[in-house]
Motif scaffolding. Structure first.
Motif, PDB file in Angstrom:
ATOM      1  N   ALA A  85      31.108  34.792 -19.395  1.00  0.00           N
ATOM      2  CA  ALA A  85      29.964  35.681 -19.164  1.00  0.00           C
ATOM      3  C   ALA A  85      28.793  34.900 -18.584  1.00  0.00           C
ATOM      4  O   ALA A  85      28.629  33.701 -18.831  1.00  0.00           O
ATOM      5  CB  ALA A  85      29.545  36.352 -20.467  1.00  0.00           C
ATOM      6  N   THR A  86      27.963  35.620 -17.810  1.00  0.00           N
ATOM      7  CA  THR A  86      26.745  35.047 -17.242  1.00  0.00           C
ATOM      8  C   THR A  86      25.568  35.947 -17.589  1.00  0.00           C
ATOM      9  O   THR A  86      25.620  37.164 -17.375  1.00  0.00           O
ATOM     10  CB  THR A  86      26.842  34.946 -15.704  1.00  0.00           C
ATOM     11  N   SER A  87      24.529  35.355 -18.143  1.00  0.00           N
ATOM     12  CA  SER A  87      23.289  36.105 -18.370  1.00  0.00           C
ATOM     13  C   SER A  87      22.177  35.485 -17.537  1.00  0.00           C
ATOM     14  O   SER A  87      22.186  34.279 -17.264  1.00  0.00           O
ATOM     15  CB  SER A  87      22.883  36.097 -19.850  1.00  0.00           C
ATOM     16  N   SER A  88      21.232  36.333 -17.142  1.00  0.00           N
ATOM     17  CA  SER A  88      20.078  35.835 -16.395  1.00  0.00           C
ATOM     18  C   SER A  88      18.820  36.551 -16.866  1.00  0.00           C
ATOM     19  O   SER A  88      18.822  37.774 -17.021  1.00  0.00           O
ATOM     20  CB  SER A  88      20.249  36.072 -14.886  1.00  0.00           C
ATOM     21  N   PHE A  89      17.786  35.752 -17.100  1.00  0.00           N
ATOM     22  CA  PHE A  89      16.447  36.308 -17.264  1.00  0.00           C
ATOM     23  C   PHE A  89      15.574  35.676 -16.195  1.00  0.00           C
ATOM     24  O   PHE A  89      15.369  34.456 -16.185  1.00  0.00           O
ATOM     25  CB  PHE A  89      15.860  36.029 -18.646  1.00  0.00           C
TER      26      PHE A  89
END
Length: 250
Positions: free
Chosen positions: A137-141
């Motif tokens: 998974a990849t998260s970005s803020f």
């Protein structure tokens, strides 16, 4: 007007996105506009649902008049791609609050993108984002705070923390400040880490099975994003959905 140009990786706001998934639903509708009148308050809870291959792209344009407040609480767990973008304009003495949680596994791409524009004096903003990721998974803020020249006495903060359950997961954090005023208080911090092994050992030594111990620690971590949500029922509902997503990762 609906945006027609397909985003590319050259654009900072889309650099880490799943552009193949974006292309499948492009063009997307224009941003939903939320206008908070002077002295009024508004709360928006965003927790989109989508299947494993679903794509969610939601845009909001928020204008908060003098003395108004607006709070967004986001639980981003949806689909192959889940992207929530908020563009906020703060007038004199206004306040914006963001509490965001991202929980993802497998090959999900989950994003929260904010631009907070302090255009007049005395406004405040606070953004808290917590991510828990497994698999690939990849998260970005991506969070930009822009303080105009006349926006003196601005007070803005960003706190971004991510927990990786697998080394194959990726957390991107890009808090950004653009300040043209000289009497402001702006702060941001971003960390990426793993579960505290000592805390996990402590819970397991008290008889909790490993999966339950992990879930308990992660639930407390994610719950930090929803502390400012005053509606107890709504907060409990978000936390329950987050817990179910966390348990699916373990």
């Amino acid at each position: 007007m609906t945006a027609l140009a397909l985003p590319t990786a050259r654009q900072e706001a889309w650099r880490y996105s799943d552009l193949e998934a974006v292309a499948a639903v492009w063009p997307v509708p224009p941003a939903e506009r939320i206008n908070v009148a002077a002295g009024e308050s508004a709360v928006r809870i965003v927790a989109p649902q989508a299947g494993a291959d679903g794509v969610v792209i939601a845009d909001y344009a928020v204008d908060i008049a003098a003395g108004g407040t607006c709070a967004f609480f986001i639980l981003n767990i949806a689909g192959r791609l889940g992207r929530i973008a908020i563009d906020v304009t703060l007038h004199d003495g206004a306040h914006f609050e963001l509490g965001g949680a991202i929980v993802g596994g497998a090959g999900q791409t989950l994003e929260i993108v904010t631009t907070v524009n302090h255009v007049e004096p005395n406004a405040t903003s606070n953004q808290v984002v917590r991510s828990v990721l497994a698999g690939t998974a990849t998260s970005s803020f991506l969070g930009k705070v822009a303080v105009a020249r006349d926006a003196q006495k601005t007070d803005a903060s960003q706190s971004v923390k991510a927990m990786l359950l697998d080394r194959t997961a990726t957390a991107n954090a890009k808090p950004e400040l653009e300040i043209f005023a000289d009497d402001v208080k702006c702060a941001h911090g971003a960390t990426v880490g793993e579960l505290d092994r000592q805390a996990l050992f402590y819970l397991e030594s008290r008889g909790l099975p490993p999966a339950e111990a992990k879930a308990l620690l992660l639930q407390a971590f994610v719950a930090g994003a929803f502390v400012a949500l005053e509606d107890d029922g709504a907060r409990a509902d978000l936390e329950a959905k987050a817990l179910a997503a966390l348990e699916a990762l373990l």
